[in-house]
Enzyme design. Structure first.
Site, PDB file in Angstrom:
ATOM      1  CB  SER A  40       1.027  -4.782   2.183  1.00  0.00           C
ATOM      2  OG  SER A  40       2.395  -4.741   1.839  1.00  0.00           O
ATOM      3  CE  LYS A 100       2.551  -2.597  -1.589  1.00  0.00           C
ATOM      4  NZ  LYS A 100       1.696  -2.869  -0.409  1.00  0.00           N
TER       5      LYS A 100
END
Length: 259
Positions: A40, A100
């Site tokens: 990701s 993230k």
């Protein structure tokens, strides 16, 4: 002779005990090891990268201790995260650690239009950054197969993704990857509540992040207390399923700064 043997065993137990205590204190207060299990955050972070999370960056909360057992609420010695930081945090409902990029601060209004991020109505511009290439093959311990923009691509073929350089309002620049126009490339306006943050993965079409609510299987807005620390540097990297596969080590990523 039996007494000496018993004393030796006791000393060994004491050494192990104190080593565990010291390791626990170090992990709680300073740095926490973290393996990258998914794609990701490509191409900033690759599957198999190993890093230490700087837990001093934002202060300490209940979740700074292993298993979330720190005996206090709120946050002590707190420092505010900065937009563009790569952050490891605890998912508020799943209890899993995520990594993230911090896009939205408390009070911000975030929206995506055709894959472009708008922060408080102002575009975070993207400029062409070439093409990210990787081999389409099983990656990491989960055996993840990458998604390709140039599909169909057979196993063993070259998998391509469009790379762009995104510039955030504070001047932080980082690469983002794009495969195709997806449902999360166009969103409503998200308003970040006080004490919360909005996160996105750099691999925009392959990231479970704040664009989707927790009730719908996403990350949603993340409260400050769930932030564990900042990811500053990759210490080691391996493309193989097991660490002992030395021929899969990526020596060019050892000690690489995270941008």
């Amino acid at each position: 002779m039996a007494e000496k043997k018993q004393d030796g065993i006791l000393e060994t137990i004491k050494t192990i005990f104190w080593a565990l205590i010291i390791a626990g204190v170090f992990r709680t207060l300073f740095f926490q090891p973290f393996w990258i299990p998914t794609g990701s955050m490509k191409d900033t972070l690759l599957i198999g990268d190993f890093l230490f999370v700087n837990k001093m960056a934002y202060g300490y909360s209940q979740y700074s201790c292993p298993f979330g057992i720190c005996p206090f609420s709120g946050r002590i010695l707190a420092s505010d995260p900065e937009r563009g930081d790569v952050v490891v945090f605890r998912h508020p409902t799943l209890g899993t650690d995520y990594v993230k990029r911090l896009i939205g601060l408390p009070g911000d209004k975030i929206q995506l239009k055709n894959g472009i991020v708008f922060i408080n109505g102002v575009e975070a511009p993207q400029t062409p950054g070439g093409v990210f290439e990787e081999i389409k093959e099983s990656q990491g311990r989960f055996g993840t197969i990458p998604i390709c923009a140039n599909r169909p691509v057979g196993l063993g073929g070259v998998c391509e993704k469009e790379r762009s350089i995104e510039t955030l309002p504070n001047g932080v620049q980082h690469s983002v990857l794009n495969v195709a126009t997806g449902r999360n490339d166009n969103t409503n306006v998200f308003t970040v509540p006080e004490g919360h943050f909005f996160f996105m993965g750099d691999n925009r079409d392959n990231s479970t992040d704040s664009r989707v609510s927790q009730n719908a299987g996403g990350v949603g807005m993340v409260p400050f207390e769930y932030l564990l620390g900042r990811a500053d540097r990759i210490m080691f990297s391996s493309a193989g399923k097991r660490l002992v596969y030395f021929w899969t080590w990526r020596s060019d990523r050892f000690f690489k700064a995270i941008e």
